[in-house]
Design an enzyme around this catalytic site. Sequence first.
Site, mmCIF file in Angstrom:
data_model
loop_
_atom_site.group_PDB
_atom_site.id
_atom_site.type_symbol
_atom_site.label_atom_id
_atom_site.label_comp_id
_atom_site.label_asym_id
_atom_site.label_seq_id
_atom_site.Cartn_x
_atom_site.Cartn_y
_atom_site.Cartn_z
ATOM 1 N N GLY A 19 0.832 -1.213 0.000
ATOM 2 C CA GLY A 19 0.000 0.000 0.000
ATOM 3 C C GLY A 19 0.862 1.256 0.000
ATOM 4 O O GLY A 19 0.701 2.146 -0.835
ATOM 5 N N LYS A 20 1.812 1.284 0.931
ATOM 6 C CA LYS A 20 2.605 2.524 1.044
ATOM 7 C C LYS A 20 3.662 2.620 -0.045
ATOM 8 O O LYS A 20 4.026 3.715 -0.463
ATOM 9 C CB LYS A 20 3.200 2.643 2.442
ATOM 10 C CG LYS A 20 2.082 2.831 3.442
ATOM 11 C CD LYS A 20 2.506 3.007 4.837
ATOM 12 C CE LYS A 20 1.313 2.822 5.758
ATOM 13 N NZ LYS A 20 0.781 1.417 5.753
ATOM 14 N N CYS A 35 0.299 1.011 13.053
ATOM 15 C CA CYS A 35 -1.158 1.068 13.173
ATOM 16 C C CYS A 35 -1.549 0.664 14.592
ATOM 17 O O CYS A 35 -2.486 -0.096 14.795
ATOM 18 C CB CYS A 35 -1.838 0.207 12.110
ATOM 19 S SG CYS A 35 -1.331 -1.507 12.137
HETATM 20 N N1 SAM Z 1 3.956 -1.019 4.564
HETATM 21 C C1 SAM Z 1 3.054 -2.103 4.261
HETATM 22 C C2 SAM Z 1 1.900 -1.576 3.459
HETATM 23 O O1 SAM Z 1 1.589 -0.385 3.546
HETATM 24 O O2 SAM Z 1 1.288 -2.347 2.694
HETATM 25 C C3 SAM Z 1 2.623 -2.824 5.520
HETATM 26 C C4 SAM Z 1 3.789 -3.290 6.331
HETATM 27 S S1 SAM Z 1 3.380 -4.275 7.722
HETATM 28 C C5 SAM Z 1 2.739 -3.121 8.844
HETATM 29 C C6 SAM Z 1 4.932 -4.645 8.382
HETATM 30 C C7 SAM Z 1 5.808 -5.530 7.525
HETATM 31 O O3 SAM Z 1 7.033 -5.731 8.222
HETATM 32 C C8 SAM Z 1 5.259 -6.905 7.240
HETATM 33 O O4 SAM Z 1 5.179 -7.135 5.865
HETATM 34 C C9 SAM Z 1 6.235 -7.880 7.889
HETATM 35 O O5 SAM Z 1 6.468 -9.047 7.129
HETATM 36 C C10 SAM Z 1 7.486 -7.052 7.987
HETATM 37 N N2 SAM Z 1 8.365 -7.477 9.113
HETATM 38 C C11 SAM Z 1 8.054 -8.259 10.153
HETATM 39 N N3 SAM Z 1 9.130 -8.442 10.951
HETATM 40 C C12 SAM Z 1 10.124 -7.744 10.390
HETATM 41 C C13 SAM Z 1 11.480 -7.541 10.731
HETATM 42 N N4 SAM Z 1 12.010 -8.077 11.838
HETATM 43 N N5 SAM Z 1 12.225 -6.789 9.918
HETATM 44 C C14 SAM Z 1 11.688 -6.232 8.810
HETATM 45 N N6 SAM Z 1 10.415 -6.383 8.448
HETATM 46 C C15 SAM Z 1 9.646 -7.135 9.223
#
Ligand code: SAM
Length: 466
Positions: free
Chosen positions: A126-127, A242
């Site tokens: 999305g972002k 969020c």
């Molecule tokens: N920015 C995205 C969007 O707008 O569609 C949503 C991101 S979501 C809130 C957070 C993301 O961080 C997930 O896709 C997850 O797989 C990833 N994530 C989880 N643990 C992580 C880590 N230790 N380091 C980096 N990314 C991680």
Amino acid sequence: MARPAHDRARHPADPERSIAALVNRLHDALGPEVEGFGTALRTDPPVSIRINPAKWRNAPETDPVPWCAHGRYLAERPAFTFDPLLHAGAYYVQEAASMLIEQAVQASGLADERILALDLCAAPGGKSTHLRDLLHPDALLVSNEVNGERRSVLKENLWKWGAANVLITGAAPERFGRLEGLFDLVLVDAPCSGEGMVRKDPHALRQWSPSLVEQCTTVQRAVLAQAWNCLRPGGHLIYSTCTWEIGENEARIKELVDDGGEVIAIPSDSASGILATSHLGIAALRCYPHRLRGEGFVLSLLRKPGDRGTMGVMPQEPAHQGTELAWLRPTRSWRTIEQGDELFAIDGSWVRTIETLQRSLSVVSPGIPLAERKAGSWRPHAGLALAQDLDLDRHLILDLDLDQAIDLLRGQSIGAREATGTALATYRGIPLSWLQGAGNRWNNRWPAPWRIRSARPSAPPVSWST
Ligand code: SAM
């Protein structure tokens, strides 16, 4: 994020109990507003989309999201899966509050510069799709996702969005941390405890626990440290979650301020319901569902100390003259990058930077997917059909009706009197997929993993976009 087994037993499974627990937790922080907050949590979330202005030129103008130029609210939730425009990347279904990053990018002052930007936690995209639109067309966006399954979804969404100068990578943040001072802008949309998503996903709250917050805090601190490292002195970091937990937001930013970072207040229109706050002395924008039409979202902008200097003008690489590049409009000095059985196209001025990245981490899509190898020669890549820079004048175009487009998205062939060569299938004039002539039918080249697999509803699928 995963929740430790010992927490699971204590968790309220019933959404109503979960909401009551959240209202209780935020009671002091929200004061007299807490009742309205609880009421809002018990109503349906608004439906919003963000339009792809490069693809959907006559998109609906109605009911705009106040803080996002191309954000729109819809009166109801259509059967998105059965709208070919969604599959064509004409819009992205996105929660409205999270479109607020537009204000942060504008406040950074970097939107008009040829910068190198990183979205470190990017899936499902999305972002990233939004950020790509907000940046200068000559800027390069590196969109990274560490989780392989989620990275496939990110790739699908970015390819469908179709913008040039996007690099998709799959690396742990530590890999980026080693690229000291490389990026002008880093977005960290961190994994979080997800309080703000409770209306959209009741499971989000079932998972909540103090130890989940603690777990998230640890991950956020680690991710931010790496993001800070790879940020150029004088560069900007956008941090969002969020969730409303101060420990997952302002407390994390405060650690970077203690390291010399300067928080930049993001201007916002208070009439839109966005709350400008200062917990722990850190300026942030906070969104609550009782104040605006959106979910929970918290956003901060930070500048790393130092002088960013001027971005070195990269030497222009000579444009590759292969026939495949003629499938693109000559909007820039394209260069190809071959990776396995795929050929990608990128603005030649970024080739050196991409080589640096390729040496350090896994690059899964270095630019526009241009061609794929088939029986020893290159044919147009399925992703090329969706590229904004595709030269439409070079192809036979077949504009499909809704039923045909849905058949195509289901992986079926399209009947024809005479079908030879390659054609480009469009829906309402927006490209969708290549078709391969097979005499009395067009064979489908829509990627199998992207096919619609669910049953088609009997009601008209999408009334608002037709
Ligand atoms: N920015 C995205 C969007 O707008 O569609 C949503 C991101 S979501 C809130 C957070 C993301 O961080 C997930 O896709 C997850 O797989 C990833 N994530 C989880 N643990 C992580 C880590 N230790 N380091 C980096 N990314 C991680």
